[in-house]
Design a protein around this motif. Sequence first.
Motif, PDB file in Angstrom:
ATOM      1  N   THR A 230       0.831  -1.211   0.000  1.00 23.28           N
ATOM      2  CA  THR A 230       0.000   0.000   0.000  1.00 23.28           C
ATOM      3  C   THR A 230       0.865   1.261   0.000  1.00 23.28           C
ATOM      4  N   GLU A 231       2.024   1.181   0.634  1.00 23.29           N
ATOM      5  CA  GLU A 231       2.953   2.322   0.604  1.00 23.29           C
ATOM      6  C   GLU A 231       3.453   2.556  -0.818  1.00 23.29           C
ATOM      7  N   ARG A 232       3.790   1.471  -1.499  1.00 22.98           N
ATOM      8  CA  ARG A 232       4.292   1.570  -2.868  1.00 22.98           C
ATOM      9  C   ARG A 232       3.220   2.110  -3.814  1.00 22.98           C
ATOM     10  N   ILE A 233       2.000   1.626  -3.669  1.00 29.24           N
ATOM     11  CA  ILE A 233       0.901   2.101  -4.518  1.00 29.24           C
ATOM     12  C   ILE A 233       0.671   3.591  -4.299  1.00 29.24           C
ATOM     13  N   SER A 234       0.701   4.028  -3.039  1.00 27.80           N
ATOM     14  CA  SER A 234       0.536   5.455  -2.736  1.00 27.80           C
ATOM     15  C   SER A 234       1.611   6.276  -3.437  1.00 27.80           C
ATOM     16  N   LYS A 235       2.842   5.775  -3.416  1.00 23.47           N
ATOM     17  CA  LYS A 235       3.945   6.500  -4.058  1.00 23.47           C
ATOM     18  C   LYS A 235       3.768   6.547  -5.575  1.00 23.47           C
ATOM     19  N   VAL A 236       3.316   5.451  -6.167  1.00 24.70           N
ATOM     20  CA  VAL A 236       3.087   5.411  -7.614  1.00 24.70           C
ATOM     21  C   VAL A 236       2.016   6.431  -8.009  1.00 24.70           C
ATOM     22  N   LEU A 237       0.951   6.510  -7.231  1.00 26.15           N
ATOM     23  CA  LEU A 237      -0.112   7.472  -7.518  1.00 26.15           C
ATOM     24  C   LEU A 237       0.391   8.907  -7.363  1.00 26.15           C
ATOM     25  N   LEU A 238       1.214   9.140  -6.343  1.00 26.97           N
ATOM     26  CA  LEU A 238       1.767  10.482  -6.139  1.00 26.97           C
ATOM     27  C   LEU A 238       2.709  10.850  -7.290  1.00 26.97           C
ATOM     28  N   ASP A 239       3.502   9.885  -7.748  1.00 24.60           N
ATOM     29  CA  ASP A 239       4.382  10.132  -8.896  1.00 24.60           C
ATOM     30  C   ASP A 239       3.558  10.490 -10.138  1.00 24.60           C
ATOM     31  N   ALA A 240       2.441   9.803 -10.334  1.00 20.22           N
ATOM     32  CA  ALA A 240       1.580  10.094 -11.480  1.00 20.22           C
ATOM     33  C   ALA A 240       1.030  11.510 -11.396  1.00 20.22           C
ATOM     34  N   LEU A 241       0.660  11.945 -10.201  1.00 22.35           N
ATOM     35  CA  LEU A 241       0.174  13.319 -10.015  1.00 22.35           C
ATOM     36  C   LEU A 241       1.264  14.333 -10.347  1.00 22.35           C
ATOM     37  N   HIS A 242       2.494  14.057  -9.936  1.00 24.17           N
ATOM     38  CA  HIS A 242       3.612  14.960 -10.240  1.00 24.17           C
ATOM     39  C   HIS A 242       3.835  15.068 -11.753  1.00 24.17           C
ATOM     40  N   ILE A 243       3.838  13.918 -12.433  1.00 26.83           N
ATOM     41  CA  ILE A 243       4.065  13.924 -13.877  1.00 26.83           C
ATOM     42  C   ILE A 243       2.950  14.681 -14.591  1.00 26.83           C
ATOM     43  N   ALA A 244       1.699  14.405 -14.201  1.00 27.47           N
ATOM     44  CA  ALA A 244       0.565  15.096 -14.826  1.00 27.47           C
ATOM     45  C   ALA A 244       0.652  16.595 -14.583  1.00 27.47           C
ATOM     46  N   ASP A 245       1.011  16.991 -13.370  1.00 26.30           N
ATOM     47  CA  ASP A 245       1.175  18.417 -13.067  1.00 26.30           C
ATOM     48  C   ASP A 245       2.179  19.060 -14.017  1.00 26.30           C
ATOM     49  N   GLN A 246       3.319  18.405 -14.181  1.00 25.78           N
ATOM     50  CA  GLN A 246       4.380  18.975 -15.015  1.00 25.78           C
ATOM     51  C   GLN A 246       3.962  19.060 -16.486  1.00 25.78           C
ATOM     52  N   VAL A 247       3.391  17.970 -16.993  1.00 25.82           N
ATOM     53  CA  VAL A 247       2.992  17.951 -18.406  1.00 25.82           C
ATOM     54  C   VAL A 247       1.965  19.044 -18.691  1.00 25.82           C
ATOM     55  N   LEU A 248       0.961  19.155 -17.846  1.00 26.26           N
ATOM     56  CA  LEU A 248      -0.108  20.123 -18.088  1.00 26.26           C
ATOM     57  C   LEU A 248       0.356  21.559 -17.884  1.00 26.26           C
ATOM     58  N   GLU A 249       1.142  21.794 -16.849  1.00 27.73           N
ATOM     59  CA  GLU A 249       1.622  23.152 -16.624  1.00 27.73           C
ATOM     60  C   GLU A 249       2.578  23.591 -17.728  1.00 27.73           C
ATOM     61  N   LEU A 250       3.420  22.664 -18.194  1.00 27.22           N
ATOM     62  CA  LEU A 250       4.314  22.989 -19.303  1.00 27.22           C
ATOM     63  C   LEU A 250       3.527  23.253 -20.583  1.00 27.22           C
ATOM     64  N   TYR A 251       2.456  22.489 -20.754  1.00 25.64           N
ATOM     65  CA  TYR A 251       1.632  22.686 -21.946  1.00 25.64           C
ATOM     66  C   TYR A 251       1.033  24.088 -21.983  1.00 25.64           C
ATOM     67  N   PHE A 252       0.406  24.498 -20.883  1.00 26.36           N
ATOM     68  CA  PHE A 252      -0.217  25.813 -20.861  1.00 26.36           C
ATOM     69  C   PHE A 252       0.829  26.927 -20.852  1.00 26.36           C
ATOM     70  N   LYS A 253       1.996  26.625 -20.326  1.00 31.20           N
ATOM     71  CA  LYS A 253       3.079  27.604 -20.415  1.00 31.20           C
ATOM     72  C   LYS A 253       3.514  27.791 -21.860  1.00 31.20           C
ATOM     73  N   GLU A 254       3.555  26.681 -22.607  1.00 35.53           N
ATOM     74  CA  GLU A 254       3.874  26.769 -24.032  1.00 35.53           C
ATOM     75  C   GLU A 254       2.856  27.625 -24.790  1.00 35.53           C
ATOM     76  N   LEU A 255       1.597  27.459 -24.426  1.00 36.08           N
ATOM     77  CA  LEU A 255       0.563  28.262 -25.073  1.00 36.08           C
ATOM     78  C   LEU A 255       0.749  29.745 -24.749  1.00 36.08           C
TER      79      LEU A 255
END
Length: 258
Positions: A230-255
């Motif tokens: 359960t600790e590992r799953i929590s970390k995987v989900l948190l990593d996914a949130l970080h990646i999504a944050d970066q991709v989306l923020e970079l996208y709108f920054k590009e715009l």
Amino acid sequence: MVLSQFNHLIFTLNPPPGVVPPAIASQSDRAFALLGWAEATGGCGLPQVQMHLATVLNSNISIVQRETHASLSKSLIQVASEDEAIAVWNIATKHWHNLPASLLDDLEKILGRQKSLKLQYVRDWKRIHTLAEKLYPRYTKLHHCMILCFKMTELRNLNGADRYRDVATSHFEAFNPEVITFGNSLKELSIRRITPVTVLRTIPICSSAINQSLGGLSNSPIFQNGILLTERISKVLLDALHIADQVLELYFKELEVS
């Protein structure tokens, strides 16, 4: 989490002196003490811990990872004209996470069919963020209850151990249908075969192992494996949130730049 990150979290939350053992103690004991204080009357509350934990971990994302996502976003996303960029930016703003789910459909109308295909990558990561954001607190609570069950067993408080096991079991049974929906939603994404998403797609497979752990003795290796899982799953989900944050923020920054 490395020691420096954990100490940063403690410094940020600022528990009363003596609540958290010194650094010579094991990190699991220090984390147990910190979470116990946060959940108790007068503590900061678990949502505050989760928020500051995400901030601490996000601040330590490597420059290489940031540059990788920046390069990937730039290569996948292009805006043809300044007028389109302005139109999109007026709708989006920098705070993409506050946007309605229909936003990208509105962008499709503005950019046209051909350019909207380039938004699919971003659309998928926004979907992943929405899904992971919902499951992350579910798994952190499950992990927390299992740790408390194990600690109560160590303290020979069997009634307390049984109580936390029952809470963990009922909590997992309640949100496990969401885990199945999570897995089915990931299968529909165009990016379902890239590494971060394939890792996320293994989460529903772990449900049977978690159920087996919850059915074992709280001081047994199988129960401890459930804690680690359960600790590992929590970390995987948190990593996914970080990646999504970066991709989306970079996208709108590009715009914005365009």
